[in-house]
Design a protein around this motif. Sequence first.
Motif, PDB file in Angstrom:
ATOM      1  N   GLU A 142       0.831  -1.215   0.000  1.00 26.10           N
ATOM      2  CA  GLU A 142       0.000   0.000   0.000  1.00 26.10           C
ATOM      3  C   GLU A 142       0.858   1.255   0.000  1.00 26.10           C
ATOM      4  OE1 GLU A 142      -2.853  -0.125   3.179  1.00 26.10           O
ATOM      5  OE2 GLU A 142      -3.669  -2.047   2.499  1.00 26.10           O
ATOM      6  N   VAL A 143       1.954   1.230   0.733  1.00 27.98           N
ATOM      7  CA  VAL A 143       2.864   2.384   0.770  1.00 27.98           C
ATOM      8  C   VAL A 143       3.502   2.562  -0.602  1.00 27.98           C
ATOM      9  CG1 VAL A 143       4.971   3.349   1.793  1.00 27.98           C
ATOM     10  CG2 VAL A 143       3.296   2.190   3.243  1.00 27.98           C
ATOM     11  N   LYS A 144       3.953   1.464  -1.207  1.00 28.29           N
ATOM     12  CA  LYS A 144       4.538   1.526  -2.546  1.00 28.29           C
ATOM     13  C   LYS A 144       3.531   2.077  -3.540  1.00 28.29           C
ATOM     14  CE  LYS A 144       6.997  -1.104  -6.082  1.00 28.29           C
ATOM     15  NZ  LYS A 144       7.158   0.086  -6.833  1.00 28.29           N
ATOM     16  N   GLU A 145       2.297   1.636  -3.427  1.00 29.47           N
ATOM     17  CA  GLU A 145       1.243   2.119  -4.331  1.00 29.47           C
ATOM     18  C   GLU A 145       1.021   3.619  -4.164  1.00 29.47           C
ATOM     19  OE1 GLU A 145      -3.466   1.305  -4.722  1.00 29.47           O
ATOM     20  OE2 GLU A 145      -2.210  -0.502  -4.627  1.00 29.47           O
ATOM     21  N   LYS A 146       1.050   4.106  -2.916  1.00 31.55           N
ATOM     22  CA  LYS A 146       0.894   5.545  -2.667  1.00 31.55           C
ATOM     23  C   LYS A 146       2.035   6.338  -3.307  1.00 31.55           C
ATOM     24  CE  LYS A 146      -1.631   5.730   1.725  1.00 31.55           C
ATOM     25  NZ  LYS A 146      -1.536   6.142   3.146  1.00 31.55           N
ATOM     26  N   VAL A 147       3.257   5.852  -3.112  1.00 30.85           N
ATOM     27  CA  VAL A 147       4.421   6.539  -3.676  1.00 30.85           C
ATOM     28  C   VAL A 147       4.334   6.545  -5.203  1.00 30.85           C
ATOM     29  CG1 VAL A 147       6.937   6.460  -3.960  1.00 30.85           C
ATOM     30  CG2 VAL A 147       5.929   6.101  -1.700  1.00 30.85           C
ATOM     31  N   ASP A 148       4.052   5.391  -5.781  1.00 34.76           N
ATOM     32  CA  ASP A 148       3.943   5.290  -7.245  1.00 34.76           C
ATOM     33  C   ASP A 148       2.854   6.199  -7.792  1.00 34.76           C
ATOM     34  OD1 ASP A 148       6.000   3.459  -7.246  1.00 34.76           O
ATOM     35  OD2 ASP A 148       4.697   1.701  -7.493  1.00 34.76           O
ATOM     36  N   SER A 149       1.733   6.261  -7.090  1.00 32.69           N
ATOM     37  CA  SER A 149       0.624   7.115  -7.516  1.00 32.69           C
ATOM     38  C   SER A 149       1.015   8.590  -7.476  1.00 32.69           C
ATOM     39  CB  SER A 149      -0.583   6.856  -6.616  1.00 32.69           C
ATOM     40  OG  SER A 149      -1.638   7.707  -6.937  1.00 32.69           O
ATOM     41  N   LEU A 150       1.668   8.995  -6.392  1.00 32.54           N
ATOM     42  CA  LEU A 150       2.121  10.391  -6.289  1.00 32.54           C
ATOM     43  C   LEU A 150       3.152  10.727  -7.360  1.00 32.54           C
ATOM     44  CD1 LEU A 150       2.463  11.047  -2.458  1.00 32.54           C
ATOM     45  CD2 LEU A 150       1.006  12.266  -4.058  1.00 32.54           C
ATOM     46  N   MET A 151       4.051   9.787  -7.624  1.00 38.33           N
ATOM     47  CA  MET A 151       5.057  10.024  -8.663  1.00 38.33           C
ATOM     48  C   MET A 151       4.392  10.173 -10.030  1.00 38.33           C
ATOM     49  SD  MET A 151       8.200   7.555  -7.476  1.00 38.33           S
ATOM     50  CE  MET A 151       9.019   7.721  -9.054  1.00 38.33           C
ATOM     51  N   ALA A 152       3.381   9.378 -10.302  1.00 38.51           N
ATOM     52  CA  ALA A 152       2.661   9.486 -11.573  1.00 38.51           C
ATOM     53  C   ALA A 152       1.973  10.845 -11.686  1.00 38.51           C
ATOM     54  CB  ALA A 152       1.645   8.354 -11.695  1.00 38.51           C
TER      55      ALA A 152
END
Length: 170
Positions: A142-152
């Motif tokens: 979930e943390v990785k998904e949040k980071v990836d989403s913000l980066m996108a």
Amino acid sequence: MKKLLGLAFLFCGLIGFNAQAQDEAVEEITDEEIAKFAAMEDSVMAFYEQKNVELISMIKENEVIDGAGRYNDIKGAWEDEAKLAEIEITDEEKVAYEAILEFMGSLSTEVRELKIGLIKNDDVLGIATYNKVNKAMKANPEVKEKVDSLMAELKEKRTPAEEESTSDES
């Protein structure tokens, strides 16, 4: 005696659980930390993309090598004297190709140094925050998904501006 032994195991279990709960509490990641991490990664990616555009331009606009086609011929033959003779590479093309290789080699160093500098800068991210978020990303999807989403999102925000500035130069 059995009751005492059972009580000792229960007590040890509670201590172990309490220590684990404390570790998890210490490792809690805030939205601000995730945002800082994503912004740092996006800055590094933007820098890399800019340098990659420079590299492509260096190849396409090279007067000696005369474009990407010849560059690919040289790249395919590089370090093989027979193939280099076969494509009839000139000394000038060798020098130009070596300059491109040098730029490519320096690119990874520049990107790494930029990232390290941003990580070490407490105003940007800080080593402790980097390690904390990086560890959390590995442990929690979930943390990785949040980071990836913000980066996108960050990439999406900067890409139109870059395209406008690139088309303005044309």
